[in-house]
Write an enzyme that holds these catalytic residues in place. Structure first.
Site, PDB file in Angstrom:
ATOM      1  CE  LYS A  34       2.625 -11.598  -1.311  1.00 54.39           C
ATOM      2  NZ  LYS A  34       2.219 -10.866  -2.490  1.00 54.39           N
ATOM      3  N   GLY A  87     -11.361   1.787   3.160  1.00 58.00           N
ATOM      4  CA  GLY A  87     -12.389   1.460   2.177  1.00 58.00           C
ATOM      5  C   GLY A  87     -11.890   0.471   1.146  1.00 58.00           C
ATOM      6  CD1 TRP A 101      -2.613  -1.956   0.976  1.00 54.28           C
ATOM      7  CD2 TRP A 101      -3.307  -0.074  -0.028  1.00 54.28           C
ATOM      8  NE1 TRP A 101      -3.820  -2.226   0.387  1.00 54.28           N
ATOM      9  CE2 TRP A 101      -4.266  -1.086  -0.232  1.00 54.28           C
ATOM     10  CE3 TRP A 101      -3.526   1.177  -0.579  1.00 54.28           C
ATOM     11  CZ2 TRP A 101      -5.441  -0.866  -0.965  1.00 54.28           C
ATOM     12  CZ3 TRP A 101      -4.690   1.403  -1.306  1.00 54.28           C
ATOM     13  CH2 TRP A 101      -5.628   0.396  -1.495  1.00 54.28           C
ATOM     14  CE  LYS A 135     -10.576  -4.881   4.889  1.00 48.79           C
ATOM     15  NZ  LYS A 135      -9.884  -5.428   3.737  1.00 48.79           N
TER      16      LYS A 135
END
Lengths: 319, 319
Positions: A266, A132, A11, A187
């Site tokens: 990972k 998100g 990211w 989530k």
């Protein structure tokens, strides 16, 4: 605008790429001994992307913190506290806004990431979150998505959302920071459960998982003082496509590989988050049956098929 | 128990198969001139399953209605009113419960299916609905799911849920019949939208679709007098896995094929439901931006990519 990105994993490197792509002046920082940093320094590439030569790469944290208008942080959630201490020790006077582009909760305390960071760098520092749906792989193919920016200060939130909006990522701003952070972190745990269902051949139960996963987290957020509806927005339910159904989801794959007995290398952030959720469940007296089942399967090696059947297929009852 | 299944399409034939599978005494009815009926009469098979020779096949509606403890109806939603008139014209005295195992709304009136049926056969007839996730193809492979039974009478709902529960289908009972019927019907429209996103290569936006689809329907249900939370249960959100992500979903595929310009021959109930939703949107003064976009793309041939981008990727705003 001058953007510093702290962290150079999947990211972090994407946000540097993206910030440059939409016209910002970008610096990316990584630890000198990190394999991700070394790979970027040597090749300016990783398995996902190539960084433009215009993007300044450094392992000097002070440079990264002083030469920017906005600092985006994207590191492993469990390292945020020590990283915050490191930032604090540099005694930098200017108060540029920090954006946490990461999802998690602190193990042991169950604390949200904005809380962890503000405890270390001072509560007057402006801190926002950027969460998100969306996978790095999809964005790099030009597939757009909606994401969410949130902080306690609406003016700051709007400023940051405008700074990063483009046709590739359209930002919405969220008002319930607590609900957004808990939902975004949790989530990943629902993603682990989805992968477990895939692993035992019960993918069809992912529908029931969505209905009941949102429900248990909505009750937790409400008990913590947040808005029970936040979980049904972009930060949690809106991220289910990317987490419960995508091949790119590390959490979903971790859950599936765990069932299939495959090794997994990972990071699956949900593995830590589920521990923190167990603490919150106890502190706030809210039962979290799905999260508990995921926890028991991962940490106490209970029988996945039996536990998941018990969760979804037990006796007839009201919704 | 004696179960009559009225309708012999994909779901009707499956419910007959399933009812027999869990030990009931089963009759299945179809129209004498229906290709589905003729295929079953000739071969006892269709493209999905084989019916046991113990299942009685008939085109005599009076026999089907008088020789049962429970009648399950599974036909095209838009034919329910005329079918109700046909049942009524037989003047049968006994009041066996009817279960509508179908999802839709009446075009022109926007009426729910239980309303349509009770208007035709009399309001004292016990009527329930059986909806929720699950594909015939998955059930036949032994993949279990949770479904939902609902009516205005809790005792009836519980009786029917118990009659049909098994390890393959676990029933929950729902209290908000209005919300359950609207949500079950409308999920087909969200399925069309999902297929359209797949068709234009924007599958990643299915996350945002889930968050915002549930939201607009929740507001509609609330305006109609139902519970705004019902849409987040099994009847709607819980059916998203089967509708938005599955290869077996006719509605998702219809939406995708429409974009790709492929011919589509199977019933996609959402194509009718979206018309009825436009009526409800007007009657109850609730904006339904996703449903409206689906309607405009299907009936007014607006540009799908442009309309869907406008829907999800327009200017920055609050959730």
């Amino acid at each position: 605008m001058k953007i510093s990105v702290l962290g150079c994993g999947r990211w972090g490197s994407f946000i540097a790429w993206y910030s440059h792509h939409i016209g910002h002046d970008v610096l990316i920082w990584g630890r000198e001994n990190s394999p991700h940093y070394q790979e970027l320094e040597k090749t300016r590439k990783n398995e996902y992307l190539t960084l433009s030569s215009d993007i300044y790469l450094t392992h000097n944290l002070k440079t990264a913190l002083t030469k920017s208008d906005i600092c985006v942080i994207s590191i492993n959630s469990q390292q945020l506290r020590s990283f915050g201490k490191q930032i604090s020790s540099l005694n930098i006077k200017s108060k540029v806004p920090f954006i946490l582009c990461m999802k998690g909760l602190e193990i042991g305390s169950g604390k949200r990431l904005t809380t962890v960071l503000s405890e270390e760098i001072g509560i007057t520092s402006p801190i926002a979150v950027w969460v998100g749906p969306g996978h790095v792989q999809d964005f790099l193919c030009g597939m757009p998505n909606c994401m969410i920016m949130s902080s306690l200060d609406t003016t700051l939130t709007k400023y940051l959302a405008h700074a990063f909006s483009s046709p590739l990522i359209r930002f919405y701003y969220g008002k319930d920071l607590l609900g957004i952070e808990i939902g975004a972190a949790a989530k990943n745990v629902i993603g682990l459960a989805a992968g477990m269902l895939d692993g035992i051949g019960y993918s069809s139960l992912k529908g029931a998982l969505m209905a009941r996963g949102t429900h248990e987290l909505s009750r937790l957020i409400e008990a913590m003082g947040g808005n029970p509806m936040t979980v049904y927005g972009l930060s949690h339910l809106g991220d289910y496509e990317a987490t419960l159904f995508s091949e790119h989801s590390n959490n979903r794959r971790f859950g599936e590989d765990l069932i299939l007995g495959k090794p997994f290398h990972k990071l699956a952030e949900g593995v830590y988050t589920v521990q923190a959720l167990m603490d919150l469940s106890e502190t706030y007296h809210v039962e979290l049956p799905i999260s508990k089942t995921v926890y028991e399967i991962i940490y106490n090696h209970t029988n996945p098929r039996k536990e998941l059947e018990k969760l979804f297929l037990r006796s007839v009852k009201s919704e």
